[in-house]
Design a protein around this motif. Structure first.
Motif, PDB file in Angstrom:
ATOM      1  N   ASP A  58       0.789  -1.240   0.000  1.00  0.00           N
ATOM      2  CA  ASP A  58       0.000   0.000   0.000  1.00  0.00           C
ATOM      3  C   ASP A  58       0.826   1.297   0.000  1.00  0.00           C
ATOM      4  O   ASP A  58       0.504   2.239  -0.712  1.00  0.00           O
ATOM      5  CB  ASP A  58      -0.950   0.020   1.198  1.00  0.00           C
ATOM      6  CG  ASP A  58      -1.873  -1.192   1.237  1.00  0.00           C
ATOM      7  OD1 ASP A  58      -1.512  -2.252   0.674  1.00  0.00           O
ATOM      8  OD2 ASP A  58      -2.954  -1.097   1.829  1.00  0.00           O
ATOM      9  N   ARG A  59       1.826   1.382   0.833  1.00  0.00           N
ATOM     10  CA  ARG A  59       2.553   2.652   0.990  1.00  0.00           C
ATOM     11  C   ARG A  59       3.512   2.935  -0.157  1.00  0.00           C
ATOM     12  O   ARG A  59       3.658   4.081  -0.584  1.00  0.00           O
ATOM     13  CB  ARG A  59       3.341   2.656   2.327  1.00  0.00           C
ATOM     14  CG  ARG A  59       4.132   3.942   2.579  1.00  0.00           C
ATOM     15  CD  ARG A  59       4.889   3.901   3.909  1.00  0.00           C
ATOM     16  NE  ARG A  59       5.828   2.795   4.004  1.00  0.00           N
ATOM     17  CZ  ARG A  59       7.097   2.836   3.566  1.00  0.00           C
ATOM     18  NH1 ARG A  59       7.572   3.927   3.015  1.00  0.00           N
ATOM     19  NH2 ARG A  59       7.886   1.775   3.685  1.00  0.00           N
ATOM     20  N   THR A  60       4.174   1.909  -0.660  1.00  0.00           N
ATOM     21  CA  THR A  60       5.290   2.151  -1.585  1.00  0.00           C
ATOM     22  C   THR A  60       4.967   1.876  -3.057  1.00  0.00           C
ATOM     23  O   THR A  60       5.809   2.147  -3.913  1.00  0.00           O
ATOM     24  CB  THR A  60       6.515   1.288  -1.195  1.00  0.00           C
ATOM     25  OG1 THR A  60       6.098  -0.084  -1.127  1.00  0.00           O
ATOM     26  CG2 THR A  60       7.088   1.705   0.142  1.00  0.00           C
ATOM     27  N   THR A  61       3.794   1.317  -3.343  1.00  0.00           N
ATOM     28  CA  THR A  61       3.473   1.014  -4.751  1.00  0.00           C
ATOM     29  C   THR A  61       2.106   1.577  -5.132  1.00  0.00           C
ATOM     30  O   THR A  61       1.395   2.136  -4.296  1.00  0.00           O
ATOM     31  CB  THR A  61       3.479  -0.508  -5.027  1.00  0.00           C
ATOM     32  OG1 THR A  61       2.233  -1.072  -4.598  1.00  0.00           O
ATOM     33  CG2 THR A  61       4.621  -1.226  -4.333  1.00  0.00           C
ATOM     34  N   ASP A  62       1.723   1.358  -6.389  1.00  0.00           N
ATOM     35  CA  ASP A  62       0.415   1.822  -6.859  1.00  0.00           C
ATOM     36  C   ASP A  62      -0.664   0.752  -6.668  1.00  0.00           C
ATOM     37  O   ASP A  62      -1.769   0.906  -7.167  1.00  0.00           O
ATOM     38  CB  ASP A  62       0.497   2.239  -8.342  1.00  0.00           C
ATOM     39  CG  ASP A  62       0.890   1.086  -9.253  1.00  0.00           C
ATOM     40  OD1 ASP A  62       1.349   0.022  -8.739  1.00  0.00           O
ATOM     41  OD2 ASP A  62       0.745   1.228 -10.481  1.00  0.00           O
ATOM     42  N   ARG A  63      -0.326  -0.320  -5.978  1.00  0.00           N
ATOM     43  CA  ARG A  63      -1.305  -1.381  -5.696  1.00  0.00           C
ATOM     44  C   ARG A  63      -1.460  -1.513  -4.177  1.00  0.00           C
ATOM     45  O   ARG A  63      -0.750  -0.880  -3.410  1.00  0.00           O
ATOM     46  CB  ARG A  63      -0.842  -2.744  -6.270  1.00  0.00           C
ATOM     47  CG  ARG A  63      -0.624  -2.749  -7.766  1.00  0.00           C
ATOM     48  CD  ARG A  63      -1.940  -2.632  -8.513  1.00  0.00           C
ATOM     49  NE  ARG A  63      -1.713  -2.463  -9.952  1.00  0.00           N
ATOM     50  CZ  ARG A  63      -1.804  -3.447 -10.835  1.00  0.00           C
ATOM     51  NH1 ARG A  63      -2.107  -4.665 -10.446  1.00  0.00           N
ATOM     52  NH2 ARG A  63      -1.587  -3.207 -12.114  1.00  0.00           N
ATOM     53  N   SER A  64      -2.371  -2.404  -3.776  1.00  0.00           N
ATOM     54  CA  SER A  64      -2.497  -2.677  -2.345  1.00  0.00           C
ATOM     55  C   SER A  64      -2.596  -4.183  -2.136  1.00  0.00           C
ATOM     56  O   SER A  64      -2.804  -4.948  -3.089  1.00  0.00           O
ATOM     57  CB  SER A  64      -3.723  -1.963  -1.771  1.00  0.00           C
ATOM     58  OG  SER A  64      -4.888  -2.480  -2.368  1.00  0.00           O
ATOM     59  N   GLY A  65      -2.449  -4.595  -0.911  1.00  0.00           N
ATOM     60  CA  GLY A  65      -2.567  -6.018  -0.608  1.00  0.00           C
ATOM     61  C   GLY A  65      -1.390  -6.534   0.203  1.00  0.00           C
ATOM     62  O   GLY A  65      -0.311  -5.925   0.208  1.00  0.00           O
ATOM     63  N   TRP A  66      -1.644  -7.629   0.891  1.00  0.00           N
ATOM     64  CA  TRP A  66      -0.616  -8.271   1.726  1.00  0.00           C
ATOM     65  C   TRP A  66       0.282  -9.143   0.856  1.00  0.00           C
ATOM     66  O   TRP A  66      -0.221 -10.038   0.156  1.00  0.00           O
ATOM     67  CB  TRP A  66      -1.279  -9.137   2.801  1.00  0.00           C
ATOM     68  CG  TRP A  66      -2.035  -8.320   3.806  1.00  0.00           C
ATOM     69  CD1 TRP A  66      -3.333  -7.900   3.710  1.00  0.00           C
ATOM     70  CD2 TRP A  66      -1.525  -7.796   5.038  1.00  0.00           C
ATOM     71  NE1 TRP A  66      -3.668  -7.151   4.810  1.00  0.00           N
ATOM     72  CE2 TRP A  66      -2.592  -7.065   5.645  1.00  0.00           C
ATOM     73  CE3 TRP A  66      -0.290  -7.870   5.688  1.00  0.00           C
ATOM     74  CZ2 TRP A  66      -2.446  -6.418   6.876  1.00  0.00           C
ATOM     75  CZ3 TRP A  66      -0.150  -7.225   6.917  1.00  0.00           C
ATOM     76  CH2 TRP A  66      -1.208  -6.513   7.495  1.00  0.00           C
ATOM     77  N   ILE A  67       1.572  -8.924   0.936  1.00  0.00           N
ATOM     78  CA  ILE A  67       2.530  -9.710   0.142  1.00  0.00           C
ATOM     79  C   ILE A  67       2.366 -11.199   0.437  1.00  0.00           C
ATOM     80  O   ILE A  67       2.379 -12.024  -0.476  1.00  0.00           O
ATOM     81  CB  ILE A  67       3.973  -9.233   0.444  1.00  0.00           C
ATOM     82  CG1 ILE A  67       4.157  -7.818  -0.119  1.00  0.00           C
ATOM     83  CG2 ILE A  67       5.011 -10.200  -0.118  1.00  0.00           C
ATOM     84  CD1 ILE A  67       5.442  -7.136   0.287  1.00  0.00           C
ATOM     85  N   GLY A  68       2.173 -11.516   1.699  1.00  0.00           N
ATOM     86  CA  GLY A  68       2.072 -12.923   2.091  1.00  0.00           C
ATOM     87  C   GLY A  68       0.814 -13.631   1.615  1.00  0.00           C
ATOM     88  O   GLY A  68       0.720 -14.856   1.707  1.00  0.00           O
ATOM     89  N   ARG A  69      -0.138 -12.840   1.096  1.00  0.00           N
ATOM     90  CA  ARG A  69      -1.378 -13.451   0.575  1.00  0.00           C
ATOM     91  C   ARG A  69      -1.463 -13.359  -0.938  1.00  0.00           C
ATOM     92  O   ARG A  69      -2.491 -13.709  -1.524  1.00  0.00           O
ATOM     93  CB  ARG A  69      -2.595 -12.750   1.192  1.00  0.00           C
ATOM     94  CG  ARG A  69      -2.696 -12.953   2.686  1.00  0.00           C
ATOM     95  CD  ARG A  69      -3.920 -12.260   3.249  1.00  0.00           C
ATOM     96  NE  ARG A  69      -3.877 -12.228   4.699  1.00  0.00           N
ATOM     97  CZ  ARG A  69      -4.587 -11.391   5.450  1.00  0.00           C
ATOM     98  NH1 ARG A  69      -5.405 -10.525   4.890  1.00  0.00           N
ATOM     99  NH2 ARG A  69      -4.484 -11.423   6.762  1.00  0.00           N
ATOM    100  N   MET A  70      -0.410 -12.841  -1.559  1.00  0.00           N
ATOM    101  CA  MET A  70      -0.430 -12.647  -3.019  1.00  0.00           C
ATOM    102  C   MET A  70       0.585 -13.557  -3.696  1.00  0.00           C
ATOM    103  O   MET A  70       1.605 -13.921  -3.114  1.00  0.00           O
ATOM    104  CB  MET A  70      -0.093 -11.185  -3.361  1.00  0.00           C
ATOM    105  CG  MET A  70      -1.112 -10.191  -2.814  1.00  0.00           C
ATOM    106  SD  MET A  70      -0.565  -8.476  -3.004  1.00  0.00           S
ATOM    107  CE  MET A  70      -0.939  -8.211  -4.737  1.00  0.00           C
ATOM    108  N   GLN A  71       0.279 -13.886  -4.961  1.00  0.00           N
ATOM    109  CA  GLN A  71       1.231 -14.630  -5.790  1.00  0.00           C
ATOM    110  C   GLN A  71       2.284 -13.633  -6.299  1.00  0.00           C
ATOM    111  O   GLN A  71       1.989 -12.450  -6.507  1.00  0.00           O
ATOM    112  CB  GLN A  71       0.514 -15.262  -6.993  1.00  0.00           C
ATOM    113  CG  GLN A  71      -0.677 -16.140  -6.634  1.00  0.00           C
ATOM    114  CD  GLN A  71      -0.256 -17.446  -5.970  1.00  0.00           C
ATOM    115  OE1 GLN A  71       0.634 -18.128  -6.465  1.00  0.00           O
ATOM    116  NE2 GLN A  71      -0.882 -17.771  -4.847  1.00  0.00           N
ATOM    117  N   ALA A  72       3.476 -14.155  -6.553  1.00  0.00           N
ATOM    118  CA  ALA A  72       4.563 -13.265  -7.005  1.00  0.00           C
ATOM    119  C   ALA A  72       4.164 -12.501  -8.270  1.00  0.00           C
ATOM    120  O   ALA A  72       4.467 -11.309  -8.396  1.00  0.00           O
ATOM    121  CB  ALA A  72       5.826 -14.080  -7.244  1.00  0.00           C
TER     122      ALA A  72
END
Ligand code: G3P
Ligand code: MG
Length: 243
Positions: A58-72
């Motif tokens: 959320d803070r550093t990119t133009d997307r949001s979401g938890w890294i640990g819940r997303m596919q690479a």
């Protein structure tokens, strides 16, 4: 290198002048004379080590979401540069492998592990360090000292560094209390002085305070005899050291 001078450790690359934890930031740190870089690591849902400070995009990119819940591949769709400046649009959240490929083989990389991910992160990290021949040039640091002790027990060749923001009575004695070999201390820079630094170094520990940016605090740390300084401004520190 003058061994009395601290090494320059670029924090999240050169985070004062480039988008933190991007390849552009690591490249700039190296160009500015950093001897090492610090970065932060998380684990994607499909088991890839991703370089990002926060647990979310959320803070550093133009997307949001938890890294640990997303596919690479989903994380890689995010732009990690554009929020810093248009000039950096298109920077991705790096795979840790990419940073290893970008920086010279012997250059020290300080991988800060933000979470244990239920015991899943450490084996992936150790496998990567072995496969890329980076065990000898990496320092794995964390505020989670139990995790570091477990990593060191799993792979005795790994170098571990203790991150902390506590006014410890005896820094070196605390490191010894872990019961495994500690390579380096990474105290918040206001919380360690010349005497503690000298004692820690006498006992074989490297001392890498974080994150100092102003000239006054950088000069104070240089004078206090630390072995390295973690800074958002590698060029600024390089200029002070050249004087
Ligand atoms: O590793 C030093 C420093 O990065 C620790 O704090 O929040 O900037 O990752 P943080
Ligand atoms: Mg960090």
């Amino acid at each position: 290198m003058d061994t009395n001078k601290p090494i320059i450790i670029g924090h999240r690359g050169a985070a004062g002048e480039a988008p933190e934890n991007t390849l552009g930031s690591f490249r700039l740190a190296a160009e500015q004379g950093a001897h090492a870089v610090e970065l932060d690591a998380h684990l994607s849902a499909d088991g890839r080590l991703m370089v990002c400070h926060d647990a979310t995009l959320d803070r550093t990119t133009d997307r949001s979401g938890w890294i640990g819940r997303m596919q690479a591949y989903e994380i890689r769709e995010a732009d990690a540069g554009v929020r810093f400046s248009e000039a950096y649009a298109g920077e991705k959240v790096p795979f840790l492998d990419e940073v290893f490929e970008l920086l010279p083989a012997g250059m020290m990389i300080n991988v800060e592990v933000k979470h244990a991910y239920g015991g899943k992160l450490a084996p992936v990290l150790l496998e990567l360090l072995r496969r890329t021949d980076r065990l000898g040039s990496t320092v794995v640091s964390s505020f989670d000292h139990k995790l570091l002790a477990a990593i060191k027990k799993a792979e005795p060749a790994v170098r571990i560094g203790l991150l902390y923001a506590a006014d410890l009575v005896d820094h070196a004695a605390y490191a010894a209390s872990l019961g495994v070999d500690v390579y380096s201390l990474h105290p918040q820079h206001m919380l360690i002085g010349p005497d503690d630094t000298a004692e820690a170094r006498r006992r074989g520990l490297e001392v890498y305070p974080y994150t100092a940016n102003g000239e006054e605090e950088l000069n104070r740390l240089i004078a206090s005899g630390v072995s390295g300084i973690i800074t958002d401004y590698p060029a600024r520190l390089a200029a002070l050291l050249a004087r």
